[in-house]
Design a protein around this motif. Sequence first.
Motif, PDB file in Angstrom:
ATOM      1  N   SER A  80       0.824  -1.212   0.000  1.00  0.00           N
ATOM      2  CA  SER A  80       0.000   0.000   0.000  1.00  0.00           C
ATOM      3  C   SER A  80       0.858   1.261   0.000  1.00  0.00           C
ATOM      4  CB  SER A  80      -0.936  -0.004   1.206  1.00  0.00           C
ATOM      5  OG  SER A  80      -0.207  -0.008   2.410  1.00  0.00           O
ATOM      6  N   LEU A  81       2.016   1.215   0.672  1.00  0.00           N
ATOM      7  CA  LEU A  81       2.938   2.355   0.637  1.00  0.00           C
ATOM      8  C   LEU A  81       3.477   2.596  -0.770  1.00  0.00           C
ATOM      9  CD1 LEU A  81       5.007   1.761   3.909  1.00  0.00           C
ATOM     10  CD2 LEU A  81       3.411   3.636   3.490  1.00  0.00           C
ATOM     11  N   GLU A  82       3.780   1.526  -1.479  1.00  0.00           N
ATOM     12  CA  GLU A  82       4.307   1.668  -2.838  1.00  0.00           C
ATOM     13  C   GLU A  82       3.228   2.164  -3.808  1.00  0.00           C
ATOM     14  OE1 GLU A  82       7.598   1.334  -3.482  1.00  0.00           O
ATOM     15  OE2 GLU A  82       7.573   1.165  -1.310  1.00  0.00           O
ATOM     16  N   ILE A  83       2.007   1.684  -3.657  1.00  0.00           N
ATOM     17  CA  ILE A  83       0.911   2.190  -4.493  1.00  0.00           C
ATOM     18  C   ILE A  83       0.674   3.668  -4.217  1.00  0.00           C
ATOM     19  CG2 ILE A  83      -1.575   1.989  -4.947  1.00  0.00           C
ATOM     20  CD1 ILE A  83      -1.306  -1.003  -4.332  1.00  0.00           C
ATOM     21  N   ASN A  84       0.777   4.035  -2.965  1.00  0.00           N
ATOM     22  CA  ASN A  84       0.621   5.440  -2.591  1.00  0.00           C
ATOM     23  C   ASN A  84       1.693   6.304  -3.221  1.00  0.00           C
ATOM     24  OD1 ASN A  84       1.418   7.722  -0.428  1.00  0.00           O
ATOM     25  ND2 ASN A  84      -0.787   7.341  -0.357  1.00  0.00           N
ATOM     26  N   LEU A  85       2.944   5.832  -3.225  1.00  0.00           N
ATOM     27  CA  LEU A  85       4.046   6.583  -3.829  1.00  0.00           C
ATOM     28  C   LEU A  85       3.845   6.765  -5.326  1.00  0.00           C
ATOM     29  CD1 LEU A  85       6.906   7.824  -3.859  1.00  0.00           C
ATOM     30  CD2 LEU A  85       7.809   5.487  -3.970  1.00  0.00           C
ATOM     31  N   ILE A  86       3.477   5.689  -6.019  1.00  0.00           N
ATOM     32  CA  ILE A  86       3.307   5.747  -7.470  1.00  0.00           C
ATOM     33  C   ILE A  86       2.155   6.671  -7.862  1.00  0.00           C
ATOM     34  CG2 ILE A  86       2.708   4.358  -9.499  1.00  0.00           C
ATOM     35  CD1 ILE A  86       4.134   2.010  -8.130  1.00  0.00           C
ATOM     36  N   SER A  87       1.086   6.674  -7.067  1.00  0.00           N
ATOM     37  CA  SER A  87      -0.079   7.493  -7.396  1.00  0.00           C
ATOM     38  C   SER A  87       0.092   8.951  -6.994  1.00  0.00           C
ATOM     39  CB  SER A  87      -1.326   6.915  -6.724  1.00  0.00           C
ATOM     40  OG  SER A  87      -1.146   6.832  -5.329  1.00  0.00           O
ATOM     41  N   PHE A  88       0.921   9.248  -5.988  1.00  0.00           N
ATOM     42  CA  PHE A  88       1.080  10.640  -5.537  1.00  0.00           C
ATOM     43  C   PHE A  88       2.077  11.424  -6.393  1.00  0.00           C
ATOM     44  CE2 PHE A  88       3.050  13.854  -2.688  1.00  0.00           C
ATOM     45  CZ  PHE A  88       1.933  14.640  -2.496  1.00  0.00           C
ATOM     46  N   MET A  89       3.076  10.755  -6.919  1.00  0.00           N
ATOM     47  CA  MET A  89       4.098  11.470  -7.688  1.00  0.00           C
ATOM     48  C   MET A  89       3.543  12.214  -8.907  1.00  0.00           C
ATOM     49  SD  MET A  89       7.582   9.229  -7.609  1.00  0.00           S
ATOM     50  CE  MET A  89       8.239  10.288  -8.856  1.00  0.00           C
ATOM     51  N   PRO A  90       2.658  11.629  -9.741  1.00  0.00           N
ATOM     52  CA  PRO A  90       2.108  12.415 -10.859  1.00  0.00           C
ATOM     53  C   PRO A  90       1.279  13.617 -10.414  1.00  0.00           C
ATOM     54  CG  PRO A  90       1.774  10.076 -11.226  1.00  0.00           C
ATOM     55  CD  PRO A  90       2.246  10.227  -9.822  1.00  0.00           C
ATOM     56  N   GLU A 137      12.137  18.267 -10.291  1.00  0.00           N
ATOM     57  CA  GLU A 137      13.177  18.080  -9.279  1.00  0.00           C
ATOM     58  C   GLU A 137      12.583  17.642  -7.947  1.00  0.00           C
ATOM     59  OE1 GLU A 137      16.632  20.719  -6.997  1.00  0.00           O
ATOM     60  OE2 GLU A 137      15.604  21.522  -8.764  1.00  0.00           O
ATOM     61  N   SER A 138      11.463  18.262  -7.546  1.00  0.00           N
ATOM     62  CA  SER A 138      10.813  17.870  -6.302  1.00  0.00           C
ATOM     63  C   SER A 138      10.274  16.440  -6.391  1.00  0.00           C
ATOM     64  CB  SER A 138       9.683  18.839  -5.969  1.00  0.00           C
ATOM     65  OG  SER A 138       8.690  18.814  -6.971  1.00  0.00           O
ATOM     66  N   MET A 139       9.777  16.046  -7.563  1.00  0.00           N
ATOM     67  CA  MET A 139       9.316  14.667  -7.753  1.00  0.00           C
ATOM     68  C   MET A 139      10.464  13.684  -7.588  1.00  0.00           C
ATOM     69  SD  MET A 139       6.792  15.277 -10.998  1.00  0.00           S
ATOM     70  CE  MET A 139       6.580  13.527 -11.330  1.00  0.00           C
ATOM     71  N   MET A 140      11.626  14.018  -8.119  1.00  0.00           N
ATOM     72  CA  MET A 140      12.783  13.129  -8.002  1.00  0.00           C
ATOM     73  C   MET A 140      13.253  13.024  -6.551  1.00  0.00           C
ATOM     74  SD  MET A 140      14.734  11.063  -9.514  1.00  0.00           S
ATOM     75  CE  MET A 140      14.245  11.413 -11.202  1.00  0.00           C
ATOM     76  N   ILE A 179      13.244   9.457  -4.443  1.00  0.00           N
ATOM     77  CA  ILE A 179      14.469   8.864  -3.883  1.00  0.00           C
ATOM     78  C   ILE A 179      14.318   8.634  -2.384  1.00  0.00           C
ATOM     79  CG2 ILE A 179      16.908   9.297  -3.404  1.00  0.00           C
ATOM     80  CD1 ILE A 179      17.030  10.753  -6.110  1.00  0.00           C
ATOM     81  N   ILE A 180      13.798   9.631  -1.656  1.00  0.00           N
ATOM     82  CA  ILE A 180      13.657   9.511  -0.204  1.00  0.00           C
ATOM     83  C   ILE A 180      12.644   8.428   0.158  1.00  0.00           C
ATOM     84  CG2 ILE A 180      12.964  10.724   1.887  1.00  0.00           C
ATOM     85  CD1 ILE A 180      15.675  11.576   0.798  1.00  0.00           C
ATOM     86  N   GLN A 181      11.501   8.436  -0.530  1.00  0.00           N
ATOM     87  CA  GLN A 181      10.480   7.433  -0.225  1.00  0.00           C
ATOM     88  C   GLN A 181      10.950   6.022  -0.592  1.00  0.00           C
ATOM     89  OE1 GLN A 181       7.512   8.168   1.356  1.00  0.00           O
ATOM     90  NE2 GLN A 181       8.418  10.188   1.560  1.00  0.00           N
TER      91      GLN A 181
END
Length: 328
Positions: free
Chosen positions: A32-42, A54-57, A61-63
């Motif tokens: 669920s954390l990984e799905i959250n990361l993939i969906s929040f970045m766009p 740059e902020s997306m990158m 990286i941190i997440q």
Amino acid sequence: MKNSSYFMFMMMLLFSYMMIISSNNWLSMWMSLEINLISFMPLMYNNKNMYSSESMMIYFIIQAMSSILFMFSLINSNIIMYNNINMFYMLMMFSMMIKLGMPPFHWWSVLMMKKMKWWTMFMLLTMQKIMPIIILSFIMMKFMMLFIMMSAMMSAIGGINQTNILKIILYSSMNHTSWMLLSLFYENNLWIMYMIMYMLILIMFINIMNKNNIMFINQMNMNMNWNNKIMIMILFLSLGGLPPFIGFLPKWMILQTMMNLNMYLYMMIMLMSSLIILYFYLQIIMNMLVINYNLMKWNNKKMKSLSMLNLNMILNLMLPIMLMMNFI
């Protein structure tokens, strides 16, 4: 919401929240954390801001690093728990603290603030903190109390000399997150009410800031009328936790629980950090009261400005009179 891609990623984001709430094992929480990361970045992308990529990158990286640390603790859980079960919980706690952006792991969030929109920042400071807090509610340990106290003081001191309102709200959010994590020790569901109240206050604040296109403190004296200024002052006092505003209510409930458990030392540290947060909110409010710019039209390539109020002169006049009255 007319954009189909935006709608799809928003639905995925909501699905990740529902997934972690209904999870009963660590692996499904990690998914669920990984799905959250993939969906929040766009959702962070902004074509009007050249720094959004740059902020997306930075965020990715941190997440990803925190997720790797979380997964490492799960893979080696048998070895770690056989030797020392506290080490297993500490690794998971560090990974969630990195995701939350809590001091001393907060520098990535400070770098991102100047490159983000107001509403993206709202999601990062509120909705994106729900999942790590839920995971932390399962791994509470005494060492975490020291971590919370340190985070509360570091976040309070870090926001004193800031002129960017985004960074001020960021450091204030770190302090509020410390209160939410502290409530996990005493009453597990109290942080939910705290988060709801904080989200309501922050929505009203960001709505005014976004409409007036304000990013720095000096812009608040030029771009807002008095009605918006009064609203901002009330919201600042509520975010600072000053009674009788609504922001004080969840803190009051946590303080009452700590008093019943005789946790007076921790209570004093949290109160001192909240007073420092309230100090730089009051500093902004005094700046708004003292200086009010009347913007005129451009005349001979010069802009005239008037100072309507000057409380420093009043204080300078009142101080000698008060000293004389004391001597009399």
